[in-house]
Design an enzyme around this catalytic site. Structure first.
Site, PDB file in Angstrom:
ATOM      1  N   ILE A  84      -2.839  -3.401  -3.712  1.00 54.56           N
ATOM      2  CA  ILE A  84      -3.361  -4.610  -4.346  1.00 54.56           C
ATOM      3  C   ILE A  84      -4.608  -5.023  -3.571  1.00 54.56           C
ATOM      4  O   ILE A  84      -4.613  -5.024  -2.347  1.00 54.56           O
ATOM      5  CB  ILE A  84      -2.306  -5.736  -4.316  1.00 54.56           C
ATOM      6  CG1 ILE A  84      -1.115  -5.349  -5.194  1.00 54.56           C
ATOM      7  CG2 ILE A  84      -2.908  -7.071  -4.748  1.00 54.56           C
ATOM      8  CD1 ILE A  84       0.093  -6.253  -5.030  1.00 54.56           C
ATOM      9  N   LYS A 109      -3.280  -4.627   6.002  1.00 55.06           N
ATOM     10  CA  LYS A 109      -1.909  -5.082   5.748  1.00 55.06           C
ATOM     11  C   LYS A 109      -0.991  -4.489   6.814  1.00 55.06           C
ATOM     12  O   LYS A 109      -1.195  -3.381   7.287  1.00 55.06           O
ATOM     13  CB  LYS A 109      -1.472  -4.689   4.342  1.00 55.06           C
ATOM     14  CG  LYS A 109      -2.350  -5.392   3.303  1.00 55.06           C
ATOM     15  CD  LYS A 109      -2.005  -5.018   1.900  1.00 55.06           C
ATOM     16  CE  LYS A 109      -2.975  -5.758   0.959  1.00 55.06           C
ATOM     17  NZ  LYS A 109      -2.823  -5.333  -0.410  1.00 55.06           N
ATOM     18  N   PRO A 141       0.824  -1.209   0.000  1.00 55.09           N
ATOM     19  CA  PRO A 141       0.000   0.000   0.000  1.00 55.09           C
ATOM     20  C   PRO A 141       0.860   1.263   0.000  1.00 55.09           C
ATOM     21  O   PRO A 141       1.887   1.332   0.671  1.00 55.09           O
ATOM     22  CB  PRO A 141      -0.799  -0.118   1.299  1.00 55.09           C
ATOM     23  CG  PRO A 141      -0.863  -1.585   1.556  1.00 55.09           C
ATOM     24  CD  PRO A 141       0.475  -2.100   1.112  1.00 55.09           C
TER      25      PRO A 141
END
Length: 123
Positions: free
Chosen positions: A63, A31, A2
């Site tokens: 993602i 994440k 990220p």
């Protein structure tokens, strides 16, 4: 992978703010913070809606971002930008969800790094 990428005409964005952006990115994406990158371009010459009052553009990449989550992300990022006295009507947030093949790391791609080891034996 990220990435929180901020462009703003607000000067001297603090390290504390950057840390908050990192933690927020981790929370929003689920994440770990060790995988988050925050980039800040502050003190830029920029206008928004025809004035040079505090404004920003945020590019938020990760993602697996889902479009259905964008309103929640937008709300959280707007609150964070409020700490820089940037009103919610003086910024845009762009969301990007690259595929694992589009992100390079460690001399390869995220797709290759996350491929099961048994698949790697057949390459």
């Amino acid at each position: 992978m990220p990435v929180f990428h901020l462009f703003t005409n607000v000067s001297a964005v603090s390290g504390e703010f950057i840390g908050k952006a990192s933690k927020l990115s981790s929370m929003l994406t689920g994440k770990e913070e060790a995988r988050i990158a925050v980039i800040v371009h502050d003190g830029l010459k920029m206008t928004f809606a025809g004035t040079n009052q505090p404004c920003a553009i945020v590019q938020f990449h990760s993602i697996g971002l889902q479009a259905s989550d964008h309103p929640r992300y937008s709300s959280a990022i707007a609150l964070l930008l409020g700490e820089l006295d940037i009103p919610s009507d003086r910024h845009y947030i762009q969301f990007y969800a690259p595929s694992p093949m589009q992100i390079g790391k460690c001399g390869t791609t995220i797709e290759e790094l996350t491929r099961p080891k048994e698949d790697m034996l057949h390459l």
